[in-house]
Design a protein around this motif. Structure first.
Motif, PDB file in Angstrom:
ATOM      1  N   TYR A 168       0.849  -1.180   0.000  1.00 14.66           N
ATOM      2  CA  TYR A 168       0.000   0.000   0.000  1.00 14.66           C
ATOM      3  C   TYR A 168       0.887   1.232   0.000  1.00 14.66           C
ATOM      4  O   TYR A 168       1.921   1.268   0.629  1.00 14.66           O
ATOM      5  CB  TYR A 168      -0.875   0.026   1.249  1.00 14.66           C
ATOM      6  N   GLU A 180       4.906  11.023   3.757  1.00 16.59           N
ATOM      7  CA  GLU A 180       4.173   9.816   3.409  1.00 16.59           C
ATOM      8  C   GLU A 180       3.064  10.133   2.406  1.00 16.59           C
ATOM      9  O   GLU A 180       2.531  11.233   2.377  1.00 16.59           O
ATOM     10  CB  GLU A 180       3.553   9.202   4.680  1.00 16.59           C
ATOM     11  N   GLU A 230      -5.297   4.678   5.567  1.00 14.46           N
ATOM     12  CA  GLU A 230      -5.631   3.500   6.292  1.00 14.46           C
ATOM     13  C   GLU A 230      -6.371   3.900   7.550  1.00 14.46           C
ATOM     14  O   GLU A 230      -5.893   4.734   8.315  1.00 14.46           O
ATOM     15  CB  GLU A 230      -4.341   2.769   6.619  1.00 14.46           C
TER      16      GLU A 230
HETATM   17 CA   LIG Z   1       1.214   3.584   5.003  1.00 12.25          CA
END
Ligand SMILES: [Ca+2]
Ligand SMILES: [Ca+2]
Ligand SMILES: [Ca+2]
Ligand SMILES: [Ca+2]
Ligand SMILES: [Ca+2]
Ligand SMILES: [Ca+2]
Ligand SMILES: [Ca+2]
Ligand SMILES: [Ca+2]
Ligand SMILES: [Ca+2]
Ligand SMILES: [Ca+2]
Ligand SMILES: [Ca+2]
Ligand SMILES: [Ca+2]
Lengths: 219, 219, 219, 219, 219, 219
Positions: free
Chosen positions: E2, E25, E86
């Motif tokens: 992912y 990120e 997530e």
């Molecule tokens: Ca991640």
């Protein structure tokens, strides 16, 4: 004193069984149905788990109402209030689930609940009865309160071994795996299923036949 | 000073009895009914238990309104406000339950409450009166405030033994087990039951006759 | 500086009196009525008790509106906002109750409030004025701010003994036991009662005559 | 860098002045009006006091909209969103009140706000401008950001004495006591009042003439 | 794993850039539009600031929808759900603002978002792009994830100096000052403006011409 | 004991897999659909992340309902209740996402779920399956409970290496990257897509053709 069972069979009042650090205890659970818009209220210093238990009992009943002889329209035109006296005592836990269903079926059908029965067991959305804790202490409390019959989860049958024989002789112990069995024992007469013709939805659907129906769900 | 009873019988004002660590105290409870949509508000720095008590009183009354001569439509076209002065003093507990029912019956029927009566007792959804704590201290407070009659839970009768005889002589002590008895004592005249014909629900029900009715619930 | 009274009589602005650890203080309370749906909002960093005070004032006024010349329909077609500047200062307590009623009566009738009057007193749902604390400090603050008349609870009359004679001479001190008296003193003219014919409810009632009316409640 | 004023006069964007422990700072405040149902939302990590400030500004504007040329129906058919970037910085306090009114008047009239003006001042429900803290630091921040004119509360005029003469020469300092004056300075053209004929309420009122009107309130 | 970008251009899925203590990120942001009543929901363990960011993006889009070819009625007949997987990872901050606008424009126009673009920047109610933190770390994360183009706030251009030249060569770096530019780069084709004739409001306005229109606001 | 899988394939009941500090565990997830207004309730002491997971599952299904043979009108005329017994055990995490979608598809189509299948995987708004933790422990729990087939995220395939060969031989391990595959495996028969003709919106749009449709979103 409070804690004794009622003197006559009543609509909407049911005896549950609680288990606290000081032992088992009788728990009276009552509900009323009044004109309204389908709201459900629960009071009696109930913790989150017991409030969710009321919610699960209500959704179960709504999804299976026809099998208990309850017209779906009854829900949308009334409000429901479940109360657990004594109001100053905090209560929690899921084990009053089948009692919640029982009081609601009683109040919506008008059929009284047998005054000499008590019950304990978690309820699922399909009416399955899940095991609970403290069965021994709960049965002792039932005995003290003059209860004759206790419905308890079939998955708790293994706990009967450790019970003193005096309890086993004095109480009619009924293991149940579905709340349907509880209703059969607890109400003074069995609710009769009804049929219901829904107003067909006038929308255009092509392809797959739209078959799901609230009253035909297997359980 | 505040704490004295009113000078005339009034609609919607009732005297409750509180029990705190510093002794018993008079608690005035009042309510109004105004045009609205069926909402209930409670103020006066009330704790959760006392707020649930208002809620239980309201649901009880709604489910039994015809026996008090109150039309069901009166609920849906009004808002209700229950207030417990003095607003800066925190209050809690379930023992004002029967007083909550009394103020609401009074304000919805227009029948005044006797100014020389006080009351204490938890209420259930069926109108049953549950026992309370601190009866002795509460009765002393009633006496100081010039109260003549006090309704208290029948299950508290055992507490009368420890009362000084002076209290027993000076107060008309009325043990009650159902709020119906309280209404009979507290209002200046008894509300007369009415009948009500509900608009029939036009839905299709086959099978079991749909018999439950809010006004025919046993209690 | 802020804290001085207004230069002219205004609609909806009233002077309250607060009592903090650093002494008494002037508290301006203002409200507006705008098109809406009957909602009430209160701002100004108000504590729970003062917010409940606004709520009680509003319910009182709603239940007695005809005696102040206010049509019941005015409530349902407007929203109300009660604000207590200065917005950064926390405020609490029930003693602004009668000021809350006064600002609302003014804004709903359009009758200005006398700019040289101040007031302090808790309000009940029947309009009774309950005693408050810090009367001496509040009166000193009123004096400093140029106030001429102060309405205070009749039950606080006993506190006048300990007042310096200079205050008693400089201020017109008006003890009140009901908010009706406050309205009489504070508004530049007295609101005139109106009559109101409610649309009759078309429901079927048999038995007891349905007599309660919001505008005929005794107080 | 962010903090510089805009390059052109824009609708709904206004420059406020904040005062923190590290000095004064420019605060951009913006709002939009979108189709909706009269809701007001405020974002930008605003504290309770600043959120109440938005609420007060909105109620003030609603009660006085005709004098700003705003039709009352504009409120009920739109939602409003007031946002104070930078979204990660906590903001609080009542001193942005007059800026809140200004951005809302601009967005509802479509009249741009002068890009070289800044403002600080608490707002009341009648539009009165209350004093604020940190005037000196705020003016320094305005100067650094290229602001030409600053509206500030008339009650803060006494703070001008301690200002360096450089500030007094470089900024056009406008003391204001009512937000009407702010609107006059800040918008590129003055909104013109409109008249409005309300649909008469068809209810039966006898006795006192019902005179209060939102648009005729004195201020 | 992912974090890799999608394999094809998709509707409603956009790549944002987060900056945490452990570095930059990739942040996937997705939304759906379903039949509803204009509600907006945001999930993914979002902090208050990021939730307000969704709210600001939505209000911006609503106020400028015509320029993106979106009919105003589309808002009131749908619900919107913005989700940031997530789901177990807490996220916060305002820097996903322009990504929020982009996903919403995509889902409401049905135009896919280029899968090789990422973006970071706070959004205002007028669509202005405000500077963010951690640009360097974010660009490194974008590079690792195979991103080709990154939109970032023009006010962050000064941070480019400290970037390793490898990043500057490998990424197409697009400074933006308004979200309009972002939409132009990110969507596979440019949305075409539409015109809209509002049903005229039938109310009586005299005096000032009522000119504000949601779609004609300058920005 | 509880934890064993059901004895027959049922509608709306699905087996999830939880991972706690004491190892893997079977998680029964059930839902019902009852007449209502489109509300979704989730109970069973669920943490915020699991509740958001229900929300994401529901939005996904709403946006893609036609491909599962579900009429959009079914949503607006029903309420949905997702419950995870045992009610006293706290549960959290996003890994039940695909189980949430599965139970909802089952209850809305009336197609039973295979009783010998279990599943774990986070869901996105486009139905993509994201990786989860504790795969090994979850598979051991599935094995103990008599499960035959387990759907797990394709991105977790790397974790299979460390699995004992006994598990790999005893379980049918199905890596999935989209929930569509899960539905194909878990339901006893595949739902058939339907077509739906929306009532055209009667508003005036000029310019760009309004093409977005909930059922034509790529995924
Ligand atoms: Ca991640
Ligand atoms: Ca007990
Ligand atoms: Ca229990
Ligand atoms: Ca007292
Ligand atoms: Ca009490
Ligand atoms: Ca002050
Ligand atoms: Ca006070
Ligand atoms: Ca800054
Ligand atoms: Ca400020
Ligand atoms: Ca961010
Ligand atoms: Ca277990
Ligand atoms: Ca999980």
């Amino acid at each position: 004193h409070y804690g004794e069972t009622e003197l006559e069979d009543m609509v909407g009042i049911v005896t549950g069984l609680a288990w606290t650090e000081v032992g088992g205890e009788i728990l009276t659970i009552e509900s009323v149905m009044v004109p309204g818009k389908g709201n459900v209220k629960s009071t009696g210093k109930l913790g989150d788990v017991m409030q969710e238990s009321v919610s699960a009992a209500f959704s179960y009943l709504k999804s299976r109402c026809l099998s208990y002889g309850i017209a779906p329209t009854l829900f949308e035109k009334h409000d429901f209030h479940v109360h657990v006296p004594e109001g100053a005592t905090p209560k929690d836990g899921p084990s009053a689930g089948i009692a919640m269903v029982t009081t609601l079926v009683s109040v919506m059908t008008g059929i009284p609940i047998r005054r000499d029965i008590a019950m304990t067991g978690e309820i699922t959305l399909r009416g399955r009865v899940l095991p609970i804790g403290g069965l021994k202490e709960k049965l002792l409390a039932a005995l003290r309160a003059g209860i004759k019959t206790v419905c308890f989860p079939k998955e708790n049958e293994k706990d009967l071994k450790e019970l003193p024989s005096t309890i086993k002789k004095s109480l009619n112990l009924v293991p149940v795996s579905h709340v349907d069995e509880v209703i059969g024992y607890a109400l003074v007469r069995k609710p009769q299923p009804i049929e219901w013709e829904e107003t067909p939805v006038g929308d255009t659907v092509s392809g797959q036949k739209q078959s799901p129906s609230e009253s035909s769900l297997p359980h």
